[in-house]
Design an enzyme around this catalytic site. Structure first.
Site, PDB file in Angstrom:
ATOM      1  N   LEU A   1       0.813  -1.212   0.000  1.00  0.00           N
ATOM      2  CA  LEU A   1       0.000   0.000   0.000  1.00  0.00           C
ATOM      3  C   LEU A   1       0.847   1.263   0.000  1.00  0.00           C
ATOM      4  CD1 LEU A   1      -2.848  -0.980   2.477  1.00  0.00           C
ATOM      5  CD2 LEU A   1      -3.212  -0.086   0.178  1.00  0.00           C
TER       6      LEU A   1
ATOM      7  N   ASP B   1      11.106   4.077   4.314  1.00  0.00           N
ATOM      8  CA  ASP B   1      11.080   2.634   4.552  1.00  0.00           C
ATOM      9  C   ASP B   1      12.427   2.237   5.129  1.00  0.00           C
ATOM     10  OD1 ASP B   1       9.060   0.263   3.320  1.00  0.00           O
ATOM     11  OD2 ASP B   1      11.056  -0.406   3.920  1.00  0.00           O
TER      12      ASP B   1
ATOM     13  N   ASP C   1      13.882   5.397  11.259  1.00  0.00           N
ATOM     14  CA  ASP C   1      13.100   4.446  12.037  1.00  0.00           C
ATOM     15  C   ASP C   1      11.910   5.169  12.654  1.00  0.00           C
ATOM     16  OD1 ASP C   1      12.059   2.613  13.833  1.00  0.00           O
ATOM     17  OD2 ASP C   1      13.928   2.291  14.932  1.00  0.00           O
ATOM     18  N   ILE C   2      10.707   4.844  12.187  1.00  0.00           N
ATOM     19  CA  ILE C   2       9.516   5.551  12.665  1.00  0.00           C
ATOM     20  C   ILE C   2       9.184   5.232  14.115  1.00  0.00           C
ATOM     21  CG2 ILE C   2       8.522   5.728  10.361  1.00  0.00           C
ATOM     22  CD1 ILE C   2       6.543   3.458  11.309  1.00  0.00           C
TER      23      ILE C   2
ATOM     24  N   ASN D   1       1.547   4.787   7.224  1.00  0.00           N
ATOM     25  CA  ASN D   1       1.135   3.536   6.586  1.00  0.00           C
ATOM     26  C   ASN D   1       1.882   2.317   7.093  1.00  0.00           C
ATOM     27  OD1 ASN D   1       0.226   1.787   4.099  1.00  0.00           O
ATOM     28  ND2 ASN D   1       2.471   1.780   4.047  1.00  0.00           N
TER      29      ASN D   1
ATOM     30  N   TYR E   1      -2.715  -6.575  17.086  1.00  0.00           N
ATOM     31  CA  TYR E   1      -2.935  -5.738  15.909  1.00  0.00           C
ATOM     32  C   TYR E   1      -4.254  -4.968  16.023  1.00  0.00           C
ATOM     33  CZ  TYR E   1      -3.542  -4.742  10.867  1.00  0.00           C
ATOM     34  OH  TYR E   1      -3.742  -4.151   9.647  1.00  0.00           O
TER      35      TYR E   1
ATOM     36  N   LYS F   1      -4.690  -0.930  16.166  1.00  0.00           N
ATOM     37  CA  LYS F   1      -5.467  -0.243  15.134  1.00  0.00           C
ATOM     38  C   LYS F   1      -6.667   0.494  15.736  1.00  0.00           C
ATOM     39  CE  LYS F   1      -3.124  -1.140  11.396  1.00  0.00           C
ATOM     40  NZ  LYS F   1      -2.376  -0.033  10.746  1.00  0.00           N
TER      41      LYS F   1
ATOM     42  N   THR G   1      -1.543  -6.818  -0.237  1.00  0.00           N
ATOM     43  CA  THR G   1      -0.258  -6.334   0.255  1.00  0.00           C
ATOM     44  C   THR G   1       0.602  -7.517   0.671  1.00  0.00           C
ATOM     45  OG1 THR G   1      -0.864  -6.193   2.607  1.00  0.00           O
ATOM     46  CG2 THR G   1      -1.468  -4.319   1.202  1.00  0.00           C
TER      47      THR G   1
END
Length: 294
Positions: A18, A37, A63-64, A90, A161, A165, A195
């Site tokens: 995505l 990324d 690194d997010i 994302n 997860y 979310k 994905t």
């Protein structure tokens, strides 16, 4: 002319799936894109494809999940393209297990990438936009988060997860309520598309396979990216605090938790009386969507 001409957009996890689709569609609509990324080679392939098509993009490998390092994404956007208009959060991973078998590491990894990852870059971007607003400069900024049907209604084998979310959906509501004063909108998408995470499951890979006959590719990630591009554009300035679901050619709004009319005794309920009140509430409620996998 594209709907994102002149916009500078960060997309995290944009080396594939995505994220790569979002980056390419945004660039095709005129945006300058920071392709974030941790896999440099994957990010570079996306940038190369964008540049080959006449678009503008650069690689970023910050690194997010690291608050300090994630600031470099915002700094790079400003240094390279003289500004920042949107952050598309994302990036994501899976660590699927039934709750009884889940480890602390499974839980922490998901929370770091999904929930903390949504905080880090957005925090630095908001600081930049707030400073711009306080300096009297016009701000027309966007935060676009990625939640999931798992977070909206639960999903068997994905409690970590789903919880992350769900947290992202709630975070979006708070951001929208708090940041509008600075010219910032916040919305979330709940995408359904092909994905790397979905094709890792054999049954899903088969169901979501690209058709061979040239017909509409229902599960193509680009179907979702059209919504993302519009949300990143100036045209979406009046829309904030919404969770959009996107699948194939369908876009819908996910309705959040709502309080029912309730049952009011006008006095304290005695413990033995609560059962009858709950029975009445359950008889009157509109049933929620079922948890995935049930």
């Amino acid at each position: 002319m594209g709907i994102c001409d002149g916009r500078v957009v960060v997309v995290t996890g944009a080396g594939g799936g995505l994220g790569a689709a979002h980056a390419k569609v945004l660039a095709a609509e005129g945006a300058s894109v920071i392709v974030n990324d941790i896999n440099r080679e994957a990010a570079q392939r996306v940038v190369d494809a964008i540049v080959a098509g006449g678009g503008k993009a650069v690689v970023n490998t910050s690194d997010i999940t690291n608050y300090g390092d994630s600031e470099n994404v915002v700094k790079q956007a400003i240094a390279t393209f003289a500004g920042l208009h949107a952050v598309v959060n994302n990036a994501g991973i899976n660590r699927d297990r039934m709750f009884a078998s889940m480890t602390e590491a499974d839980w922490d990894a998901i929370m770091a990438v999904h929930l903390k990852g949504h905080f880090c870059i957005s925090s630095h971007a908001v600081h930049y936009w707030r400073d711009e607003a306080k300096a009297g400069r016009a701000v027309d900024a966007r935060i676009i988060n990625t939640t999931s049907g798992a977070g909206l209604q639960g999903s068997i084998g994905q409690s970590n997860y789903a919880a992350a979310k769900a947290g992202i959906a709630a975070l979006t509501l708070n951001q929208a309520a708090e940041l509008g004063r600075y010219g910032i909108t916040a919305n979330a998408i709940a995408p359904a598309a092909r994905t790397g995470m979905t094709t890792a499951v054999e049954s899903m890979a088969t169901r979501m396979a690209k058709p061979d006959d040239g017909s509409f590719d229902y599960w193509a990630p680009e179907n979702v990216s059209s919504l993302v591009a519009w949300l990143a554009a100036s045209a979406s300035a009046a829309v904030t605090g919404r969770v959009f679901e996107a699948e194939g050619g369908k876009i819908s709004i996910a309705d959040g938790w709502r309080s029912t009319a309730g049952v009011d005794k006008g006095d304290r309920w005695q413990p033995a009386e609560v059962g009858a009140a709950v029975k009445q509430l359950l008889e009157q409620e509109v049933p929620a969507q079922k948890v995935y996998g049930t």
